[in-house]
Scaffold this motif. Sequence first.
Motif, PDB file in Angstrom:
ATOM      1  N   TRP A  27       0.799  -1.221   0.000  1.00  5.85           N
ATOM      2  CA  TRP A  27       0.000   0.000   0.000  1.00  5.85           C
ATOM      3  C   TRP A  27       0.832   1.270   0.000  1.00  5.85           C
ATOM      4  O   TRP A  27       0.488   2.265  -0.609  1.00  5.85           O
ATOM      5  CB  TRP A  27      -0.930   0.025   1.227  1.00  5.85           C
ATOM      6  CG  TRP A  27      -1.927  -1.074   1.239  1.00  5.85           C
ATOM      7  CD1 TRP A  27      -1.822  -2.270   0.596  1.00  5.85           C
ATOM      8  CD2 TRP A  27      -3.186  -1.081   1.909  1.00  5.85           C
ATOM      9  NE1 TRP A  27      -2.934  -3.024   0.847  1.00  5.85           N
ATOM     10  CE2 TRP A  27      -3.788  -2.319   1.642  1.00  5.85           C
ATOM     11  CE3 TRP A  27      -3.851  -0.166   2.710  1.00  5.85           C
ATOM     12  CZ2 TRP A  27      -5.027  -2.663   2.151  1.00  5.85           C
ATOM     13  CZ3 TRP A  27      -5.087  -0.511   3.217  1.00  5.85           C
ATOM     14  CH2 TRP A  27      -5.670  -1.752   2.943  1.00  5.85           C
ATOM     15  N   MET A  28       1.916   1.245   0.777  1.00 10.25           N
ATOM     16  CA  MET A  28       2.645   2.484   1.021  1.00 10.25           C
ATOM     17  C   MET A  28       3.118   3.211  -0.239  1.00 10.25           C
ATOM     18  O   MET A  28       2.904   4.406  -0.385  1.00 10.25           O
ATOM     19  CB  MET A  28       3.844   2.232   1.942  1.00 10.25           C
ATOM     20  CG  MET A  28       3.537   2.429   3.400  1.00 10.25           C
ATOM     21  SD  MET A  28       2.595   3.894   3.764  1.00 10.25           S
ATOM     22  CE  MET A  28       0.987   3.213   3.963  1.00 10.25           C
ATOM     23  N   PRO A  29       3.752   2.495  -1.207  1.00 11.51           N
ATOM     24  CA  PRO A  29       4.235   3.214  -2.394  1.00 11.51           C
ATOM     25  C   PRO A  29       3.105   3.949  -3.108  1.00 11.51           C
ATOM     26  O   PRO A  29       3.255   5.105  -3.505  1.00 11.51           O
ATOM     27  CB  PRO A  29       4.807   2.098  -3.266  1.00 11.51           C
ATOM     28  CG  PRO A  29       5.071   0.964  -2.345  1.00 11.51           C
ATOM     29  CD  PRO A  29       4.050   1.066  -1.267  1.00 11.51           C
ATOM     30  N   ASN A  30       1.936   3.297  -3.238  1.00 12.03           N
ATOM     31  CA  ASN A  30       0.792   3.915  -3.908  1.00 12.03           C
ATOM     32  C   ASN A  30       0.298   5.151  -3.169  1.00 12.03           C
ATOM     33  O   ASN A  30      -0.022   6.165  -3.766  1.00 12.03           O
ATOM     34  CB  ASN A  30      -0.366   2.921  -4.000  1.00 12.03           C
ATOM     35  CG  ASN A  30      -0.029   1.759  -4.894  1.00 12.03           C
ATOM     36  OD1 ASN A  30       0.075   1.925  -6.107  1.00 12.03           O
ATOM     37  ND2 ASN A  30       0.177   0.606  -4.324  1.00 12.03           N
ATOM     38  N   VAL A  31       0.245   5.037  -1.845  1.00 14.80           N
ATOM     39  CA  VAL A  31      -0.264   6.151  -1.043  1.00 14.80           C
ATOM     40  C   VAL A  31       0.695   7.334  -1.126  1.00 14.80           C
ATOM     41  O   VAL A  31       0.283   8.486  -1.258  1.00 14.80           O
ATOM     42  CB  VAL A  31      -0.458   5.704   0.424  1.00 14.80           C
ATOM     43  CG1 VAL A  31      -0.793   6.886   1.302  1.00 14.80           C
ATOM     44  CG2 VAL A  31      -1.569   4.669   0.496  1.00 14.80           C
ATOM     45  N   LEU A  32       1.995   7.050  -1.099  1.00 15.91           N
ATOM     46  CA  LEU A  32       2.981   8.130  -1.162  1.00 15.91           C
ATOM     47  C   LEU A  32       2.903   8.879  -2.484  1.00 15.91           C
ATOM     48  O   LEU A  32       2.957  10.106  -2.522  1.00 15.91           O
ATOM     49  CB  LEU A  32       4.391   7.556  -0.965  1.00 15.91           C
ATOM     50  CG  LEU A  32       4.741   7.245   0.489  1.00 15.91           C
ATOM     51  CD1 LEU A  32       6.059   6.489   0.567  1.00 15.91           C
ATOM     52  CD2 LEU A  32       4.816   8.512   1.326  1.00 15.91           C
TER      53      LEU A  32
END
Lengths: 267, 142
Positions: free
Chosen positions: A246-251
């Motif tokens: 999730w993190m890369p997309n959210v960033l």
Amino acid sequence: MDKPRVGIYGLTSCAGDQLAILNCEDELIKLASLLDIRSWVMAQSNNDEETALDIAFVEGVIGSEKDLETLQQVRSRAELLVAIGTCAVWGGVSAMKNNLSRERMREMVYGDRAEHIDIREALPVKAAVDVEYELPGCPIEKEQFLTLVGSLLHGDLPEFPESTVCSECKMKENECLLVHRHEACCGPLTKAGCGARCPTLNVPCLGCHGPIEEAHYNANFRALRSHQISKDDIMKKMGVFASPAWMPNVLVEAESLEKEQEYAQED
Amino acid sequence: MPKKINQAIDIPHLGRVEGHGGIHVEISDGEISKVDMAIYEGSRYYEVLIVGKHFAEVPQIVSRVCAICSADHTLASQMAVEDAMGIKITPRTRLMRGLLLHGSMVESHALHVFALALPDLLGYPSLLTMVDDYPEAAAMGL
């Protein structure tokens, strides 16, 4: 037909998915009569680690050299390898802070006298071996596990509806925690299966089943921001169970939203 | 005089427990001369994982330390958060938590007795293999 030879293995984990299998209770005796369980260290002591397996269920993250060795050994013996639980599928809680060095984490917890403790980064099963099927959940839902075994016994893989916890929550006609209480909820991104257990009890979804395929990270990020939930709080919420996914997309989305707002101010 | 024992005990991977470990013990002349304990699992570093998290998320994260006693871990971390923030709980909440704790104890002990320890006492490799000889007891245990 001969009973399929099955192995159930736990890597670094809380054993919750194996416990979910034990918790099949009424169905477990029938289940055991249909399967030839050759290895299940958590539940039996006569384990056979030599024979070829038709199905291997693997729980947990690769968190030590021994885990990797076990996993590769199981893979080489198994026709089908099924990752069970969010740790095995996405890395789960253990992979929450893979951006921090393991060496630093070890020092923070155990000080300078812990060189014997493994500092392997926590990784999901698919990072090291091929996986034929993945059943996420923290823990897995026993109904889904039984459906999965039923399908495997028929030589097939199950088709679970690719919907979200948010849909399940709507079907229960719950009041939306985001819309009415402005609380960050992972329901719109998270794979269904739990029947919206947490939001039904007024606890926002923490995403423990991991993301659905083609999750709308950007739309969800913007929806949360529009309720004055900070980028930080959104990232904390999404960074618990499937952080590497999730993190890369959210960033990326956080950055593009910030740029848009800058441009809007300039105009 | 007791006989002087020379023996090595090797348990490579202990079955029917939650967690992964083995132990190697050497006895020479009746004295334990060497004990090696092996933990095969990796560390999970919960102490570091919860740093910087929202306080409301901490019990949900910490409950994943162990599946068998997840309720106890949830309660312990809730109490720690309350302690840190000076929060007082109501008598009703305390009673509800007591109920959860007792439920957890019943579940944990039942699992231990029936699924983990009982097969050892009766000489079976697992609860599931006891079904043929003790169908009612096994079904009750489950």
